[in-house]
Design a protein around this motif. Structure first.
Motif, PDB file in Angstrom:
ATOM      1  N   ALA A  75       0.837  -1.203   0.000  1.00 24.34           N
ATOM      2  CA  ALA A  75       0.000   0.000   0.000  1.00 24.34           C
ATOM      3  C   ALA A  75       0.872   1.252   0.000  1.00 24.34           C
ATOM      4  O   ALA A  75       0.615   2.193  -0.751  1.00 24.34           O
ATOM      5  CB  ALA A  75      -0.923  -0.005   1.217  1.00 24.34           C
ATOM      6  N   GLU A  76       1.911   1.238   0.830  1.00 22.65           N
ATOM      7  CA  GLU A  76       2.818   2.382   0.872  1.00 22.65           C
ATOM      8  C   GLU A  76       3.515   2.574  -0.477  1.00 22.65           C
ATOM      9  O   GLU A  76       3.652   3.697  -0.960  1.00 22.65           O
ATOM     10  CB  GLU A  76       3.856   2.181   1.980  1.00 22.65           C
ATOM     11  N   ASN A  77       3.940   1.483  -1.102  1.00 20.24           N
ATOM     12  CA  ASN A  77       4.590   1.562  -2.411  1.00 20.24           C
ATOM     13  C   ASN A  77       3.671   2.171  -3.465  1.00 20.24           C
ATOM     14  O   ASN A  77       4.136   2.842  -4.388  1.00 20.24           O
ATOM     15  CB  ASN A  77       5.060   0.180  -2.869  1.00 20.24           C
ATOM     16  N   ALA A  78       2.361   1.911  -3.341  1.00 18.60           N
ATOM     17  CA  ALA A  78       1.380   2.430  -4.299  1.00 18.60           C
ATOM     18  C   ALA A  78       0.792   3.769  -3.848  1.00 18.60           C
ATOM     19  O   ALA A  78      -0.129   4.283  -4.478  1.00 18.60           O
ATOM     20  CB  ALA A  78       0.260   1.408  -4.501  1.00 18.60           C
ATOM     21  N   ASN A  79       1.311   4.309  -2.753  1.00 17.61           N
ATOM     22  CA  ASN A  79       0.849   5.588  -2.215  1.00 17.61           C
ATOM     23  C   ASN A  79      -0.632   5.541  -1.831  1.00 17.61           C
ATOM     24  O   ASN A  79      -1.389   6.486  -2.095  1.00 17.61           O
ATOM     25  CB  ASN A  79       1.128   6.732  -3.189  1.00 17.61           C
ATOM     26  N   LEU A  80      -1.053   4.422  -1.214  1.00 12.59           N
ATOM     27  CA  LEU A  80      -2.423   4.253  -0.749  1.00 12.59           C
ATOM     28  C   LEU A  80      -2.450   4.247   0.777  1.00 12.59           C
ATOM     29  O   LEU A  80      -1.476   3.841   1.422  1.00 12.59           O
ATOM     30  CB  LEU A  80      -3.012   2.936  -1.271  1.00 12.59           C
ATOM     31  N   LYS A  81      -3.568   4.652   1.342  1.00 11.40           N
ATOM     32  CA  LYS A  81      -3.740   4.579   2.790  1.00 11.40           C
ATOM     33  C   LYS A  81      -3.830   3.105   3.202  1.00 11.40           C
ATOM     34  O   LYS A  81      -4.307   2.268   2.444  1.00 11.40           O
ATOM     35  CB  LYS A  81      -4.993   5.323   3.212  1.00 11.40           C
ATOM     36  N   SER A  82      -3.401   2.828   4.440  1.00 12.50           N
ATOM     37  CA  SER A  82      -3.433   1.443   4.898  1.00 12.50           C
ATOM     38  C   SER A  82      -3.881   1.346   6.341  1.00 12.50           C
ATOM     39  O   SER A  82      -3.721   2.274   7.139  1.00 12.50           O
ATOM     40  CB  SER A  82      -2.051   0.801   4.744  1.00 12.50           C
ATOM     41  N   LEU A  83      -4.453   0.208   6.650  1.00 13.45           N
ATOM     42  CA  LEU A  83      -4.845  -0.148   8.009  1.00 13.45           C
ATOM     43  C   LEU A  83      -4.143  -1.443   8.357  1.00 13.45           C
ATOM     44  O   LEU A  83      -4.340  -2.458   7.689  1.00 13.45           O
ATOM     45  CB  LEU A  83      -6.362  -0.339   8.108  1.00 13.45           C
TER      46      LEU A  83
END
Length: 115
Positions: A75-83
């Motif tokens: 998620a971080e690699n794709a610049n997305l928020k994560s839980l």
């Protein structure tokens, strides 16, 4: 709210295990490891899902995972928020850094704006 399953197993492995629970019917879309050339934490996995579903806004996407090295890093690699779903005793690491850290999924209701 749209739910997308991203299983780290093949469809042949996961479907029989989930069939008795009817959990698959809770998801709008399902992806399995055999749907991708890459493995997590590759950002290409999330980019493919977003490309397949242009109606999904990356800015309002939340990747939920239990594994820091795969789902959360992806998620971080794709610049997305994560839980990161992990026990509270587990400290949030410096990297990858999830947007949210919860110990149980039911607590997510507090953060969702479904009105």
């Amino acid at each position: 709210l749209r739910l997308i399953l991203l299983a780290k197993e093949t469809k042949a492995q996961i479907e029989p295990r989930l069939a008795p629970t009817e959990l698959l019917s809770s998801f709008n879309f399902a992806y399995f490891t055999d749907d991708f050339k890459d493995k997590l934490p590759s950002k290409n996995i999330f980019f493919k899902i977003l490309k397949d579903h242009p109606e999904i806004d990356p800015d309002s996407t939340l990747v939920i995972g239990t594994n820091l090295d795969e789902e959360i890093q992806g998620a971080e690699n794709a610049n997305l928020k994560s839980l990161w779903l992990a026990p509270k005793k587990d400290k949030i690491p410096i990297s990858p850094r999830p947007t949210l850290h919860l110990s149980k999924l039911a607590d997510l209701d507090f953060y969702l704006d479904l009105d």
